[in-house]
Scaffold this motif. Structure first.
Motif, PDB file in Angstrom:
ATOM      1  N   ARG A   1       0.841  -1.201   0.000  1.00 32.24           N
ATOM      2  CA  ARG A   1       0.000   0.000   0.000  1.00 32.24           C
ATOM      3  C   ARG A   1       0.872   1.246   0.000  1.00 32.24           C
ATOM      4  NH1 ARG A   1      -2.352   0.661   4.791  1.00 32.24           N
ATOM      5  NH2 ARG A   1      -1.295  -1.064   5.821  1.00 32.24           N
TER       6      ARG A   1
ATOM      7  N   ASP B   1       2.592   7.459   3.339  1.00 33.98           N
ATOM      8  CA  ASP B   1       2.909   6.220   4.044  1.00 33.98           C
ATOM      9  C   ASP B   1       3.050   5.097   3.033  1.00 33.98           C
ATOM     10  OD1 ASP B   1       0.269   4.429   4.122  1.00 33.98           O
ATOM     11  OD2 ASP B   1      -0.361   6.485   4.526  1.00 33.98           O
TER      12      ASP B   1
ATOM     13  N   ALA C   1       3.295   0.733   3.109  1.00 34.08           N
ATOM     14  CA  ALA C   1       3.054  -0.403   4.008  1.00 34.08           C
ATOM     15  C   ALA C   1       3.055  -1.713   3.253  1.00 34.08           C
ATOM     16  CB  ALA C   1       1.725  -0.228   4.735  1.00 34.08           C
TER      17      ALA C   1
ATOM     18  N   ASP D   1       1.389  -5.498   4.001  1.00 41.62           N
ATOM     19  CA  ASP D   1       0.524  -6.369   4.807  1.00 41.62           C
ATOM     20  C   ASP D   1       0.841  -7.809   4.425  1.00 41.62           C
ATOM     21  OD1 ASP D   1      -0.963  -4.220   5.978  1.00 41.62           O
ATOM     22  OD2 ASP D   1      -2.118  -4.057   4.125  1.00 41.62           O
TER      23      ASP D   1
ATOM     24  N   THR E   1       1.695  -6.252   9.669  1.00 44.52           N
ATOM     25  CA  THR E   1       1.866  -5.074   8.831  1.00 44.52           C
ATOM     26  C   THR E   1       3.119  -4.327   9.251  1.00 44.52           C
ATOM     27  OG1 THR E   1      -0.520  -4.818   8.509  1.00 44.52           O
ATOM     28  CG2 THR E   1       0.830  -2.877   8.110  1.00 44.52           C
TER      29      THR E   1
ATOM     30  N   ALA F   1       5.010  -0.599   8.284  1.00 46.09           N
ATOM     31  CA  ALA F   1       4.710   0.653   7.585  1.00 46.09           C
ATOM     32  C   ALA F   1       5.768   1.717   7.880  1.00 46.09           C
ATOM     33  CB  ALA F   1       3.337   1.167   7.994  1.00 46.09           C
ATOM     34  N   ARG F   2       5.954   2.600   6.937  1.00 46.00           N
ATOM     35  CA  ARG F   2       6.818   3.776   7.063  1.00 46.00           C
ATOM     36  C   ARG F   2       5.954   4.982   6.765  1.00 46.00           C
ATOM     37  NH1 ARG F   2       9.938   7.716   7.914  1.00 46.00           N
ATOM     38  NH2 ARG F   2      11.521   8.387   6.449  1.00 46.00           N
TER      39      ARG F   2
ATOM     40  N   TYR G   1       8.137   4.567  11.861  1.00 46.45           N
ATOM     41  CA  TYR G   1       7.831   3.209  11.411  1.00 46.45           C
ATOM     42  C   TYR G   1       6.797   2.613  12.345  1.00 46.45           C
ATOM     43  CZ  TYR G   1      12.351   3.898   9.201  1.00 46.45           C
ATOM     44  OH  TYR G   1      13.391   4.401   8.465  1.00 46.45           O
ATOM     45  N   GLU G   2       6.036   1.674  11.820  1.00 47.28           N
ATOM     46  CA  GLU G   2       5.086   0.955  12.660  1.00 47.28           C
ATOM     47  C   GLU G   2       5.075  -0.511  12.260  1.00 47.28           C
ATOM     48  OE1 GLU G   2       1.256   2.387  14.566  1.00 47.28           O
ATOM     49  OE2 GLU G   2       0.574   1.560  12.652  1.00 47.28           O
TER      50      GLU G   2
ATOM     51  N   SER H   1       1.001  -3.550  18.590  1.00 50.05           N
ATOM     52  CA  SER H   1       1.589  -2.527  17.726  1.00 50.05           C
ATOM     53  C   SER H   1       2.823  -1.942  18.369  1.00 50.05           C
ATOM     54  CB  SER H   1       0.584  -1.399  17.464  1.00 50.05           C
ATOM     55  OG  SER H   1      -0.526  -1.869  16.765  1.00 50.05           O
TER      56      SER H   1
ATOM     57  N   THR I   1       5.373   1.380  17.525  1.00 48.10           N
ATOM     58  CA  THR I   1       5.548   2.545  16.689  1.00 48.10           C
ATOM     59  C   THR I   1       6.749   3.352  17.144  1.00 48.10           C
ATOM     60  OG1 THR I   1       3.156   2.670  16.353  1.00 48.10           O
ATOM     61  CG2 THR I   1       4.430   4.620  15.783  1.00 48.10           C
TER      62      THR I   1
END
Length: 149
Positions: free
Chosen positions: A44, A78, A80, A82, A92, A94-95, A124-125, A141, A143
Motif C-alpha cells: 500500500r 505512508d 506499508a 501487509d 503489517t 509501515a513507514r 515506522y510501525e 503494535s 511505533t
C-alpha cells in the motif's frame, strides 16, 4: 474516486476545495494505491495534502485563544506491507512521514496557542493481529516516531 485498475490493483483519488471567507481558497489532493502481490502479501502507498482552519477554541478561548492564528497545512505519505501469515494472523510493516506548516500548538511559555512554522514527523510501525476466534482478537503494535519542530 475509487478505481479497480486490475484484479490486483486499486487506485483511490480524491480532491477537496476549501474557500473560507476569512482566508485564501485552498485545493488539497489525496492519492492511494493498493497492490495485491498474491493472496498473502499486499503493498500500500498513500500520499495526501491537508488544510485546516483554526478551531473556534484555538482562536477564541478566553485564556489561550489567539485570533491571529493561520490555517494549518500538511503533506504526508505512508508505505506499508501487509502479510497474511495465516487466516488468523496478519502482520503489517509501515513507514510514514508528515510535514506540517503553521501547525497550531499550545506554547506554555507564552501561555497561548501559536503556529509552529514547520513540524516534521516520521517513523515506522509494526503491528500484528491474531484472531483467536470470532469473539477474541489480540492486536499488538510497535511505533517509533521522530518529531522535529
Amino acid at each position: 474516486m475509487r478505481s479497480e485498475l486490475s484484479e490486483r490493483i486499486n487506485l483511490d483519488l480524491s480532491t477537496r476545495f476549501d474557500d473560507p471567507s476569512s482566508d485564501e481558497s485552498q485545493h488539497t489532493n489525496r492519492l492511494g494505491l493498493k497492490f495485491d502481490v498474491n493472496d498473502e502479501i499486499t503493498l500500500r502507498a498513500n500520499w495526501g495534502q491537508a488544510f485546516k482552519l483554526p478551531s473556534f477554541f484555538a482562536l477564541g478561548h478566553a485564556l489561550v485563544g489567539n485570533p491571529n492564528l493561520k490555517p494549518e497545512e500538511a503533506t504526508g505519505f505512508d508505505l506499508a506491507v501487509d502479510w497474511r501469515l495465516s487466516p488468523m494472523l496478519n502482520v503489517t510493516a509501515a513507514r510514514f512521514e508528515n510535514r506540517y506548516r503553521n501547525l497550531i500548538d499550545f506554547d506554555p511559555q507564552a501561555f497561548t496557542n501559536v503556529n509552529r512554522d514547520r513540524v516534521e514527523t516520521s517513523g515506522y510501525e509494526l503491528s500484528a493481529i491474531w484472531a483467536a476466534s470470532d469473539h477474541v482478537a489480540v492486536n499488538l503494535s510497535l511505533t517509533r516516531t521522530d518529531i522535529e519542530v
